[in-house]
Design a protein around this motif. Structure first.
Motif, PDB file in Angstrom:
ATOM      1  N   LEU A   1       0.025   3.746 -11.758  1.00  0.00           N
ATOM      2  CA  LEU A   1       1.160   3.147 -11.061  1.00  0.00           C
ATOM      3  C   LEU A   1       0.733   1.792 -10.531  1.00  0.00           C
ATOM      4  CD1 LEU A   1       4.093   3.527  -9.797  1.00  0.00           C
ATOM      5  CD2 LEU A   1       2.846   4.017  -7.681  1.00  0.00           C
ATOM      6  N   GLY A   2       1.423   0.750 -10.916  1.00  0.00           N
ATOM      7  CA  GLY A   2       1.144  -0.574 -10.387  1.00  0.00           C
ATOM      8  C   GLY A   2       1.961  -0.829  -9.140  1.00  0.00           C
ATOM      9  N   LEU A   3       1.284  -1.150  -8.048  1.00  0.00           N
ATOM     10  CA  LEU A   3       1.954  -1.479  -6.792  1.00  0.00           C
ATOM     11  C   LEU A   3       1.816  -2.976  -6.576  1.00  0.00           C
ATOM     12  CD1 LEU A   3       3.371  -0.479  -4.192  1.00  0.00           C
ATOM     13  CD2 LEU A   3       1.099  -0.207  -3.177  1.00  0.00           C
ATOM     14  N   VAL A   4       2.936  -3.689  -6.575  1.00  0.00           N
ATOM     15  CA  VAL A   4       2.895  -5.142  -6.558  1.00  0.00           C
ATOM     16  C   VAL A   4       3.733  -5.693  -5.420  1.00  0.00           C
ATOM     17  CG1 VAL A   4       4.841  -5.411  -8.161  1.00  0.00           C
ATOM     18  CG2 VAL A   4       3.098  -7.193  -8.046  1.00  0.00           C
ATOM     19  N   GLY A   5       3.303  -6.827  -4.892  1.00  0.00           N
ATOM     20  CA  GLY A   5       4.016  -7.498  -3.808  1.00  0.00           C
ATOM     21  C   GLY A   5       3.151  -8.616  -3.262  1.00  0.00           C
ATOM     22  N   GLU A   6       3.770  -9.524  -2.533  1.00  0.00           N
ATOM     23  CA  GLU A   6       3.039 -10.657  -1.969  1.00  0.00           C
ATOM     24  C   GLU A   6       2.130 -10.209  -0.833  1.00  0.00           C
ATOM     25  OE1 GLU A   6       5.998 -14.427  -2.491  1.00  0.00           O
ATOM     26  OE2 GLU A   6       6.686 -12.850  -1.160  1.00  0.00           O
TER      27      GLU A   6
ATOM     28  N   GLY B   1       2.402  -5.068   2.893  1.00  0.00           N
ATOM     29  CA  GLY B   1       2.044  -3.707   3.295  1.00  0.00           C
ATOM     30  C   GLY B   1       1.271  -2.923   2.261  1.00  0.00           C
ATOM     31  N   LYS B   2       0.905  -3.560   1.132  1.00  0.00           N
ATOM     32  CA  LYS B   2       0.214  -2.849   0.049  1.00  0.00           C
ATOM     33  C   LYS B   2      -1.118  -2.253   0.512  1.00  0.00           C
ATOM     34  CE  LYS B   2      -0.298  -6.275  -2.807  1.00  0.00           C
ATOM     35  NZ  LYS B   2       0.030  -7.369  -1.865  1.00  0.00           N
ATOM     36  N   SER B   3      -1.941  -3.080   1.143  1.00  0.00           N
ATOM     37  CA  SER B   3      -3.267  -2.605   1.554  1.00  0.00           C
ATOM     38  C   SER B   3      -3.170  -1.562   2.662  1.00  0.00           C
ATOM     39  CB  SER B   3      -4.137  -3.784   2.007  1.00  0.00           C
ATOM     40  OG  SER B   3      -4.451  -4.622   0.911  1.00  0.00           O
ATOM     41  N   THR B   4      -2.223  -1.727   3.575  1.00  0.00           N
ATOM     42  CA  THR B   4      -2.035  -0.714   4.617  1.00  0.00           C
ATOM     43  C   THR B   4      -1.621   0.612   3.995  1.00  0.00           C
ATOM     44  OG1 THR B   4      -1.390  -2.381   6.251  1.00  0.00           O
ATOM     45  CG2 THR B   4      -0.781  -0.105   6.718  1.00  0.00           C
ATOM     46  N   LEU B   5      -0.757   0.550   2.998  1.00  0.00           N
ATOM     47  CA  LEU B   5      -0.351   1.776   2.302  1.00  0.00           C
ATOM     48  C   LEU B   5      -1.561   2.437   1.647  1.00  0.00           C
ATOM     49  CD1 LEU B   5       1.721   3.761   1.193  1.00  0.00           C
ATOM     50  CD2 LEU B   5       2.184   2.148  -0.663  1.00  0.00           C
TER      51      LEU B   5
ATOM     52  N   ILE C   1      -3.240  -1.909  -7.306  1.00  0.00           N
ATOM     53  CA  ILE C   1      -2.537  -2.794  -6.372  1.00  0.00           C
ATOM     54  C   ILE C   1      -2.831  -4.247  -6.717  1.00  0.00           C
ATOM     55  CG2 ILE C   1      -2.305  -3.453  -3.946  1.00  0.00           C
ATOM     56  CD1 ILE C   1      -3.208  -0.608  -3.221  1.00  0.00           C
ATOM     57  N   SER C   2      -1.784  -5.073  -6.759  1.00  0.00           N
ATOM     58  CA  SER C   2      -1.971  -6.485  -7.072  1.00  0.00           C
ATOM     59  C   SER C   2      -0.779  -7.287  -6.579  1.00  0.00           C
ATOM     60  CB  SER C   2      -2.144  -6.676  -8.579  1.00  0.00           C
ATOM     61  OG  SER C   2      -2.278  -8.051  -8.904  1.00  0.00           O
ATOM     62  N   HIS C   3      -1.009  -8.582  -6.337  1.00  0.00           N
ATOM     63  CA  HIS C   3       0.090  -9.501  -6.041  1.00  0.00           C
ATOM     64  C   HIS C   3       0.620 -10.129  -7.326  1.00  0.00           C
ATOM     65  CE1 HIS C   3      -3.426 -12.106  -6.441  1.00  0.00           C
ATOM     66  NE2 HIS C   3      -2.583 -13.055  -6.804  1.00  0.00           N
TER      67      HIS C   3
ATOM     68  N   ILE D   1      -1.388  -3.473 -17.218  1.00  0.00           N
ATOM     69  CA  ILE D   1      -2.184  -2.253 -17.057  1.00  0.00           C
ATOM     70  C   ILE D   1      -1.368  -1.017 -16.704  1.00  0.00           C
ATOM     71  CG2 ILE D   1      -2.691  -2.586 -14.590  1.00  0.00           C
ATOM     72  CD1 ILE D   1      -5.526  -1.521 -15.208  1.00  0.00           C
ATOM     73  N   ALA D   2      -0.206  -1.182 -16.087  1.00  0.00           N
ATOM     74  CA  ALA D   2       0.492  -0.048 -15.485  1.00  0.00           C
ATOM     75  C   ALA D   2       1.473   0.630 -16.435  1.00  0.00           C
ATOM     76  CB  ALA D   2       1.221  -0.494 -14.226  1.00  0.00           C
ATOM     77  N   ASP D   3       1.644   1.942 -16.229  1.00  0.00           N
ATOM     78  CA  ASP D   3       2.697   2.691 -16.914  1.00  0.00           C
ATOM     79  C   ASP D   3       4.033   2.486 -16.195  1.00  0.00           C
ATOM     80  OD1 ASP D   3       0.936   4.089 -18.842  1.00  0.00           O
ATOM     81  OD2 ASP D   3       0.121   5.007 -17.023  1.00  0.00           O
ATOM     82  N   ARG D   4       3.962   2.556 -14.883  1.00  0.00           N
ATOM     83  CA  ARG D   4       5.146   2.308 -14.055  1.00  0.00           C
ATOM     84  C   ARG D   4       4.780   1.321 -12.958  1.00  0.00           C
ATOM     85  NH1 ARG D   4       7.534   5.790 -10.913  1.00  0.00           N
ATOM     86  NH2 ARG D   4       5.692   7.116 -10.680  1.00  0.00           N
ATOM     87  N   ILE D   5       5.789   0.655 -12.425  1.00  0.00           N
ATOM     88  CA  ILE D   5       5.573  -0.358 -11.392  1.00  0.00           C
ATOM     89  C   ILE D   5       6.456  -0.051 -10.187  1.00  0.00           C
ATOM     90  CG2 ILE D   5       5.848  -2.809 -10.799  1.00  0.00           C
ATOM     91  CD1 ILE D   5       5.204  -3.507 -13.670  1.00  0.00           C
ATOM     92  N   ALA D   6       5.876  -0.197  -8.997  1.00  0.00           N
ATOM     93  CA  ALA D   6       6.627  -0.132  -7.745  1.00  0.00           C
ATOM     94  C   ALA D   6       6.468  -1.479  -7.051  1.00  0.00           C
ATOM     95  CB  ALA D   6       6.111   0.998  -6.856  1.00  0.00           C
ATOM     96  N   VAL D   7       7.583  -2.079  -6.674  1.00  0.00           N
ATOM     97  CA  VAL D   7       7.568  -3.388  -6.022  1.00  0.00           C
ATOM     98  C   VAL D   7       7.770  -3.182  -4.517  1.00  0.00           C
ATOM     99  CG1 VAL D   7       8.632  -5.667  -5.922  1.00  0.00           C
ATOM    100  CG2 VAL D   7       8.554  -4.433  -8.094  1.00  0.00           C
TER     101      VAL D   7
END
Length: 266
Positions: A44-49, A53-57, A212-214, A222-228
């Protein structure tokens, strides 16, 4: 049933603002009601600027910080309800790869000591030739030569250090790996090598991962699914192709527009 289910997860911080005589409290909603499901063997790719909150998550999922509310259910077990002592035992099941491999490795420990220490977390009685073989196998898995096991982190390139960090993360035989910006500190040519390594690990080991990436372009690869993620919330989820080619949320379209495009002259 989803392998990892995150339900209404929140992590709020309270900070004081103003001076000594007129201070007030402000609530920072770093993670604010996140719902996610991840299947076994999925990336799962978690993306955002930065600051979304990505790193806190990720640290909340790792139980490095306690959630304000909500649940984290791994393979049917609610980790949020476990006692602290039990959480420490279960932490072997979810490991993390950090952005800066040099900062995450102990400069006074050789590659062998670093990986062996992680192996013994799962197998405390393993030693001698058995332990050495395990370390050699892990090094081979991430593309490192066994002849390098007595070297220290400063003797390796950035890409090689990240391979060491990945081997260390795999050593306790985790069920879930969280990779927090693992290629952003590397040269572009090395980034592709590490991304390909992670895709190989998913294929060969059935690895379940949150990447996790910006950079939406990296996540799409790399990801199968993405969450923004935006301001502590998940604003869009879908397959990598759906999010990249047919985004539904305005913020996702903003991220896509920020990806550098190759300009060629006639």
């Amino acid at each position: 049933m989803a392998y990892l289910k995150i339900k209404d997860l929140k992590k709020h911080f309270v900070k004081k603002t103003g001076g000594m005589l007129s201070s007030t409290k402000e609530t920072v909603r770093a993670v604010d009601g996140v719902d996610l499901e991840i299947q076994k063997g999925e990336i799962l790719g978690l993306v955002g600027e930065s600051g979304c909150g990505k790193s806190t998550l990720s640290r909340t999922l790792m139980q490095l910080v306690q959630p304000t509310s909500g649940s984290i259910i791994l393979n049917g077990e609610n980790l949020s309800s476990l006692a602290h002592s039990e959480v420490r035992k279960r932490r072997l099941d979810f490991q993390m790869v950090f952005q800066d491999p040099y900062a995450s490795l102990n400069p006074r420990m050789t590659v062998f000591s670093t990986i062996a220490e992680a192996v013994r977390q799962r197998h405390p009685k393993m030693k001698g030739a058995e332990l050495e073989k395990k370390v050699v196998d892990l090094m081979s898995t991430v593309g490192l030569d066994a002849s390098q096991m007595k070297r220290y982190p400063h003797e390796f390139s950035g890409g090689q250090r990240q391979r060491i960090a990945i081997a260390r993360a795999l050593a306790p035989e985790p069920k879930l790996v969280i990779a927090d910006e693992p290629v952003s500190a590397l040269d572009v040519s090395i980034q592709s090598q590490i991304l390909n390594l992670m895709k190989d690990l998913q294929r060969d080991l059935g690895l379940t991962m949150i990447f996790i990436s910006h950079d939406l372009g990296v996540v799409h690869y790399i990801a199968d699914r993405i969450a923004v993620m935006y301001r502590g919330k998940i604003v869009e989820t879908g397959t990598a192709e759906e999010v990249f080619h047919a985004p539904k949320d305005e913020y996702t379209r903003h991220l896509l527009s920020s990806i550098p495009k190759l300009v060629t002259s006639a």
